[in-house]
Design a protein around this motif. Structure first.
Motif, PDB file in Angstrom:
ATOM      1  N   MET A 230      -7.676   1.974   5.119  1.00 35.72           N
ATOM      2  CA  MET A 230      -6.586   2.873   5.474  1.00 35.72           C
ATOM      3  C   MET A 230      -7.103   4.255   5.853  1.00 35.72           C
ATOM      4  O   MET A 230      -6.511   4.943   6.692  1.00 35.72           O
ATOM      5  CB  MET A 230      -5.597   2.986   4.310  1.00 35.72           C
TER       6      MET A 230
ATOM      7  N   ASN B  68     -10.069  -0.142   1.541  1.00 37.28           N
ATOM      8  CA  ASN B  68      -9.072  -0.970   2.229  1.00 37.28           C
ATOM      9  C   ASN B  68      -8.907  -0.626   3.704  1.00 37.28           C
ATOM     10  O   ASN B  68      -8.093  -1.232   4.395  1.00 37.28           O
ATOM     11  CB  ASN B  68      -7.714  -0.888   1.512  1.00 37.28           C
TER      12      ASN B  68
ATOM     13  N   PHE C 154       0.828  -1.204   0.000  1.00 35.73           N
ATOM     14  CA  PHE C 154       0.000   0.000   0.000  1.00 35.73           C
ATOM     15  C   PHE C 154       0.866   1.259   0.000  1.00 35.73           C
ATOM     16  O   PHE C 154       0.519   2.257  -0.623  1.00 35.73           O
ATOM     17  CB  PHE C 154      -0.935   0.002   1.212  1.00 35.73           C
ATOM     18  N   GLY C 155       2.001   1.196   0.721  1.00 37.41           N
ATOM     19  CA  GLY C 155       2.909   2.338   0.726  1.00 37.41           C
ATOM     20  C   GLY C 155       3.448   2.630  -0.664  1.00 37.41           C
ATOM     21  O   GLY C 155       3.508   3.790  -1.097  1.00 37.41           O
TER      22      GLY C 155
ATOM     23  N   GLU D   3     -10.289   4.223  -2.739  1.00 36.18           N
ATOM     24  CA  GLU D   3      -9.381   3.165  -2.306  1.00 36.18           C
ATOM     25  C   GLU D   3      -9.166   3.203  -0.794  1.00 36.18           C
ATOM     26  O   GLU D   3      -9.150   2.166  -0.129  1.00 36.18           O
ATOM     27  CB  GLU D   3      -8.031   3.305  -3.028  1.00 36.18           C
ATOM     28  N   LEU D   4      -9.020   4.401  -0.239  1.00 31.89           N
ATOM     29  CA  LEU D   4      -8.819   4.538   1.204  1.00 31.89           C
ATOM     30  C   LEU D   4     -10.027   4.029   1.987  1.00 31.89           C
ATOM     31  O   LEU D   4      -9.888   3.446   3.062  1.00 31.89           O
ATOM     32  CB  LEU D   4      -8.546   6.005   1.563  1.00 31.89           C
TER      33      LEU D   4
ATOM     34  N   TYR E 228       0.312   3.967  -2.909  1.00 28.89           N
ATOM     35  CA  TYR E 228      -0.073   5.361  -2.659  1.00 28.89           C
ATOM     36  C   TYR E 228       1.070   6.324  -2.957  1.00 28.89           C
ATOM     37  O   TYR E 228       0.836   7.475  -3.350  1.00 28.89           O
ATOM     38  CB  TYR E 228      -0.565   5.525  -1.219  1.00 28.89           C
TER      39      TYR E 228
ATOM     40  N   VAL F  71      -8.092   4.317   9.421  1.00 25.98           N
ATOM     41  CA  VAL F  71      -6.934   4.228  10.309  1.00 25.98           C
ATOM     42  C   VAL F  71      -6.236   5.573  10.442  1.00 25.98           C
ATOM     43  O   VAL F  71      -5.855   5.991  11.549  1.00 25.98           O
ATOM     44  CB  VAL F  71      -5.936   3.167   9.790  1.00 25.98           C
ATOM     45  N   TYR F  72      -6.097   6.299   9.321  1.00 22.25           N
ATOM     46  CA  TYR F  72      -5.258   7.490   9.333  1.00 22.25           C
ATOM     47  C   TYR F  72      -6.017   8.817   9.240  1.00 22.25           C
ATOM     48  O   TYR F  72      -5.454   9.862   9.601  1.00 22.25           O
ATOM     49  CB  TYR F  72      -4.261   7.438   8.170  1.00 22.25           C
TER      50      TYR F  72
END
Length: 211
Positions: A49, A47, A3-4, A43-44, A7, A52-53
């Motif tokens: 993410m 999945n 994922f890192g 996408e965020l 993105y 989470v962020y």
């Protein structure tokens, strides 16, 4: 790790096209950046993410962001398609396809805010399933008219469409779970972004040659 990398690649493409928008003052690059941003939001939300962020402390926003992002993505894609392919009007059985699709997206956008999540996400998916064939068919039509930009556009969007189909088939256990089926949408979207980026550059060169 994956994922890192994903993105990071998308962010580089986004910033590069934003830079080109300011340098070349071509609105298509701005529309493309908006499309990228909306796709990243989708996408965020898919999945996890994003929770989470970004919006984990806002449960109501977490519910609304996915249908809203899908509808905004469809709207941004419609604007990019019209501008990029230089489409003035598309009619089918005397029906203005562009105007009609715009109305459907507007209803989806309003619904994503005021409707319950289950109904809002269904409405957003309907918008997305209408958007894909409309844009794809428009690209094919322009391609058949001898415009090479239509070829880039059509081939480019194939990545997202194929990747999305792989995801759906995996979700229904028609395809096995492996790296390609799990990350098919991300791989397809990267291919789409790179091809569309090439198409934008080719379009600029073509316009410069004509002038």
């Amino acid at each position: 790790f994956w994922f890192g990398m994903y993105y990071g690649a998308v962010l580089i493409i986004l910033l590069y096209n934003l830079y080109l928008y300011f340098v070349l003052n071509d609105k298509n690059y701005f529309y493309y950046v908006v499309v990228l941003f909306c796709y990243v939001l989708i996408e965020l939300s898919l999945n996890g993410m994003g929770s989470v962020y970004f919006w984990g402390e806002m449960p109501e926003l977490a519910k609304r962001v996915r249908p809203l992002a899908i509808c905004l993505f469809s709207f941004a894609c419609l604007i990019l398609t019209i501008s990029f392919l230089d489409i003035k009007n598309v009619t089918l059985f005397r029906l203005n396809v562009v105007y009609s699709f715009g109305v459907i997206i507007l209803i989806g956008l309003i619904g994503s805010i005021i409707f319950p999540f289950t109904l809002a996400i269904k409405g957003a998916m309907i918008v997305a399933f209408i958007a894909a064939p409309v844009m794809y068919a428009t690209g094919i039509y322009v391609w058949q008219q001898g415009n090479r930009i239509g070829k880039y556009f059509t081939i480019g969007w194939s990545g997202v469409i194929i990747g999305g189909m792989v995801n759906v088939l995996r979700a229904f256990d028609i395809l096995p779970v492996n790296f390609w089926t799990t990350y098919g949408a991300q791989l397809g979207s990267i291919a789409t972004l790179l091809i569309l980026n090439t198409a934008l550059s080719d379009r600029v060169r073509l316009l410069q040659q004509q002038s």
